[in-house]
Design a protein around this motif. Structure first.
Motif, PDB file in Angstrom:
ATOM      1  N   MET A  31      22.805  31.528  29.365  1.00 35.39           N
ATOM      2  CA  MET A  31      23.893  31.883  29.517  1.00 35.39           C
ATOM      3  C   MET A  31      24.356  31.973  30.990  1.00 35.39           C
ATOM      4  O   MET A  31      23.521  32.080  31.672  1.00 35.39           O
ATOM      5  CB  MET A  31      24.401  33.207  28.857  1.00 35.39           C
ATOM      6  N   THR A  32      25.822  31.939  31.055  1.00 39.33           N
ATOM      7  CA  THR A  32      25.994  31.849  32.786  1.00 39.33           C
ATOM      8  C   THR A  32      26.737  33.083  33.166  1.00 39.33           C
ATOM      9  O   THR A  32      27.077  33.444  34.195  1.00 39.33           O
ATOM     10  CB  THR A  32      27.251  30.884  32.834  1.00 39.33           C
ATOM     11  N   GLY A  33      26.222  34.413  32.558  1.00 39.50           N
ATOM     12  CA  GLY A  33      26.674  35.565  33.118  1.00 39.50           C
ATOM     13  C   GLY A  33      27.755  36.218  32.172  1.00 39.50           C
ATOM     14  O   GLY A  33      28.136  35.782  31.317  1.00 39.50           O
ATOM     15  N   LEU A  34      28.110  37.119  33.030  1.00 40.24           N
ATOM     16  CA  LEU A  34      29.421  37.985  32.201  1.00 40.24           C
ATOM     17  C   LEU A  34      30.476  38.135  33.092  1.00 40.24           C
ATOM     18  O   LEU A  34      30.245  38.577  34.312  1.00 40.24           O
ATOM     19  CB  LEU A  34      28.768  39.133  31.510  1.00 40.24           C
ATOM     20  N   THR A  35      31.583  37.996  32.819  1.00 40.25           N
ATOM     21  CA  THR A  35      32.871  38.206  33.442  1.00 40.25           C
ATOM     22  C   THR A  35      33.724  39.291  33.019  1.00 40.25           C
ATOM     23  O   THR A  35      34.189  38.912  31.842  1.00 40.25           O
ATOM     24  CB  THR A  35      33.720  36.709  33.856  1.00 40.25           C
ATOM     25  N   LEU A  36      33.979  40.066  33.891  1.00 34.99           N
ATOM     26  CA  LEU A  36      34.854  41.057  33.353  1.00 34.99           C
ATOM     27  C   LEU A  36      36.115  41.297  34.338  1.00 34.99           C
ATOM     28  O   LEU A  36      35.819  41.831  35.543  1.00 34.99           O
ATOM     29  CB  LEU A  36      34.208  42.528  33.256  1.00 34.99           C
ATOM     30  N   SER A  67      37.927  40.495  37.346  1.00 32.75           N
ATOM     31  CA  SER A  67      37.524  40.102  38.795  1.00 32.75           C
ATOM     32  C   SER A  67      35.989  40.282  39.047  1.00 32.75           C
ATOM     33  O   SER A  67      35.502  39.967  40.046  1.00 32.75           O
ATOM     34  CB  SER A  67      38.375  40.757  39.939  1.00 32.75           C
ATOM     35  N   LEU A  68      35.388  40.918  38.129  1.00 33.07           N
ATOM     36  CA  LEU A  68      34.006  41.140  38.195  1.00 33.07           C
ATOM     37  C   LEU A  68      33.019  40.234  37.673  1.00 33.07           C
ATOM     38  O   LEU A  68      33.037  40.148  36.451  1.00 33.07           O
ATOM     39  CB  LEU A  68      33.665  42.668  37.934  1.00 33.07           C
ATOM     40  N   HIS A  69      32.068  39.795  38.211  1.00 34.50           N
ATOM     41  CA  HIS A  69      30.785  38.798  37.565  1.00 34.50           C
ATOM     42  C   HIS A  69      29.545  39.416  37.716  1.00 34.50           C
ATOM     43  O   HIS A  69      29.208  39.768  38.874  1.00 34.50           O
ATOM     44  CB  HIS A  69      31.166  37.286  38.136  1.00 34.50           C
ATOM     45  N   VAL A  70      29.248  39.514  36.631  1.00 35.79           N
ATOM     46  CA  VAL A  70      27.587  40.104  36.449  1.00 35.79           C
ATOM     47  C   VAL A  70      26.751  38.755  36.150  1.00 35.79           C
ATOM     48  O   VAL A  70      26.887  38.200  35.039  1.00 35.79           O
ATOM     49  CB  VAL A  70      27.674  41.059  35.320  1.00 35.79           C
ATOM     50  N   GLU A  71      25.788  38.797  36.835  1.00 29.79           N
ATOM     51  CA  GLU A  71      24.762  37.564  36.899  1.00 29.79           C
ATOM     52  C   GLU A  71      24.174  37.346  35.362  1.00 29.79           C
ATOM     53  O   GLU A  71      23.978  36.339  34.980  1.00 29.79           O
ATOM     54  CB  GLU A  71      23.848  37.544  38.148  1.00 29.79           C
ATOM     55  N   THR A  72      23.605  38.439  34.934  1.00 33.01           N
ATOM     56  CA  THR A  72      22.879  38.613  33.685  1.00 33.01           C
ATOM     57  C   THR A  72      23.865  39.276  32.658  1.00 33.01           C
ATOM     58  O   THR A  72      24.531  40.595  33.196  1.00 33.01           O
ATOM     59  CB  THR A  72      21.810  39.325  33.637  1.00 33.01           C
ATOM     60  N   PRO A  73      24.277  38.931  31.562  1.00 27.82           N
ATOM     61  CA  PRO A  73      25.188  39.830  30.559  1.00 27.82           C
ATOM     62  C   PRO A  73      24.672  40.787  30.062  1.00 27.82           C
ATOM     63  O   PRO A  73      24.492  40.774  28.775  1.00 27.82           O
ATOM     64  CB  PRO A  73      25.473  38.455  29.558  1.00 27.82           C
ATOM     65  N   VAL A  74      24.240  41.826  30.896  1.00 30.54           N
ATOM     66  CA  VAL A  74      23.462  42.863  30.416  1.00 30.54           C
ATOM     67  C   VAL A  74      24.152  43.896  30.949  1.00 30.54           C
ATOM     68  O   VAL A  74      24.242  43.948  32.138  1.00 30.54           O
ATOM     69  CB  VAL A  74      21.919  42.600  30.606  1.00 30.54           C
ATOM     70  N   VAL A  75      24.378  45.268  30.182  1.00 28.75           N
ATOM     71  CA  VAL A  75      24.905  46.505  30.769  1.00 28.75           C
ATOM     72  C   VAL A  75      23.993  47.698  30.487  1.00 28.75           C
ATOM     73  O   VAL A  75      23.686  47.781  28.954  1.00 28.75           O
ATOM     74  CB  VAL A  75      26.267  46.617  30.164  1.00 28.75           C
ATOM     75  N   LEU A  76      23.763  48.545  31.262  1.00 24.43           N
ATOM     76  CA  LEU A  76      22.901  49.498  30.879  1.00 24.43           C
ATOM     77  C   LEU A  76      23.945  50.516  30.644  1.00 24.43           C
ATOM     78  O   LEU A  76      24.750  51.091  31.162  1.00 24.43           O
ATOM     79  CB  LEU A  76      22.226  50.037  32.106  1.00 24.43           C
TER      80      LEU A  76
END
Length: 379
Positions: free
Chosen positions: A1-6, A8-17
């Protein structure tokens, strides 16, 4: 996967604590972030507590100096308070992401119509989301929401909540595949996550029963979710985020080799955790906070009862070092602990505690019951 986009925010790994009360403080968030990329969310705070300047609430809004992406979960039942709190977080605390909690199953929250009970009132949910988005938008801060399937199997809310979230300008919705009545018992319904993915155009994050990196990959493949939210699975296992980063960065079909930590590495992580806690809250309080993590770190290992007991009563870093030295660094990670639930589980509830007459109508902006100033229960 190419990460997570929320937004304007891009997260490199699509994982949230997932925010967890008494767990995901600044020290633990940094500990997890040192293992791998992701979005690490602060403990849940109340909108009223923040707006009214409650000291306990402000004490929870502490960030590590290396925490460049500040993420906070906000709880509230009053649209005005939530909107004001969102603006404070953006203007005064420099947050990059706000998550709204509509998933907490704890009775003291649901009896006031909060947490997982609130999405039943569709217009109230919409009003809260719209206020939060309006407050955060001028700062370019995305707002997301977390919810559950519904109050119980007869009162499901997640599809309506997804539609309302999308119409309100919410950047993503996280779905815990359990009802409020289930709390943390039973199995999470991943099929519901897949149905929500098909129902909305905004990203959906899946939550529930992610104990290993392979579970996260399987959830995404089965549901089409844009990413995952991890809570209890990382208790005593912050290296799970290292495994998740490796799994999500691999090519489709590629076999990812996960190296299980020996007790020596677990010991080093425990020491690092205590060190970070000390840096943020002083040694005495840090040791008290650390004690709750001991049983999670050592779950399944052969450390004896006396050593576990002493570690759970530790009062200083020097004492901790002496005790940790007794652990066998070469002991392998217990296979019995792979893929099994961690943390609280409990039993389903026969009845969800709700305000009187709550289920009689799905409408009602006049039903707001103001939350406590300082409520720290996550969900």
């Amino acid at each position: 996967m190419t990460g997570l986009t929320l937004g304007s925010l891009h997260v490199e790994t699509p994982v949230v604590l997932a925010p967890m009360a008494g767990i995901t403080n600044a020290a633990y968030r940094r500990l997890c972030a040192e293992q791998g990329a992701g979005l690490y969310v602060c403990e849940m705070i109340t909108s009223r507590g923040l707006v009214e300047g409650d000291q306990h609430t402000k004490d929870m809004l502490v960030f590590d100096e290396l925490e460049t992406v500040r993420s906070v979960q906000l709880y509230g039942t009053d649209p005005v308070y939530v909107g004001k709190a969102a603006e404070i977080l953006c203007a005064e605390y420099g947050v990059a992401h706000i998550d709204l909690n509509f998933g907490c199953p704890v009775p003291k929250v649901t009896r006031k119509g909060g947490g997982g009970a609130l999405p039943w009132k569709r217009d109230l949910l919409g009003a809260i989301l719209e206020r939060a988005v309006a407050a955060a938008t001028p700062y370019g801060v995305p707002v997301t929401m977390k919810t559950r399937k519904g109050i119980d199997d007869d009162h499901l809310t997640y599809l309506d909540a997804g539609r309302i979230a999308q119409e309100s300008g919410v950047a993503a919705i996280a779905l815990h595949g359990r009802t409020v009545a289930q709390a943390y018992s039973g199995r999470a319904d991943w099929e519901a996550i897949g149905r929500l993915v098909e129902h909305v155009d905004i990203p959906v994050l899946g939550n529930g029963d992610i104990w290993e990196a392979a579970d996260a990959v399987r959830m995404v493949e089965q549901t089409g979710a844009a990413g995952v939210v991890v809570g209890r699975g990382c208790l005593g296992r912050p290296w799970l985020f290292r495994d998740l980063a490796a799994a999500f960065s691999s090519a489709p079909g590629e076999q990812v080799v996960i190296e299980r930590p020996r007790l020596g590495e677990v010991r080093d992580v425990m020491r690092r955790h205590a060190e970070l806690l000390t840096r943020h809250m002083g040694e005495e309080r840090a040791c008290k906070e650390f004690r709750k993590h001991v049983s999670w770190y050592l779950k399944g290992f052969s450390a004896g009862g006396r050593l576990r007991r002493d570690l759970a009563l530790v009062t200083s870093l020097a004492e901790l070092d002496v005790l940790l030295a007794e652990l066998d660094p070469d002991e392998e990670f217990p296979a019995s602990e792979l893929g099994v639930p961690r943390g609280r589980q409990g039993s389903p509830r026969e009845r969800v505690v709700l305000p009187e007459g709550w289920l009689e109508s799905m409408e009602g902006l006049d039903c707001v019951i103001t939350e406590d100033v300082a409520e720290t229960t996550g969900g």
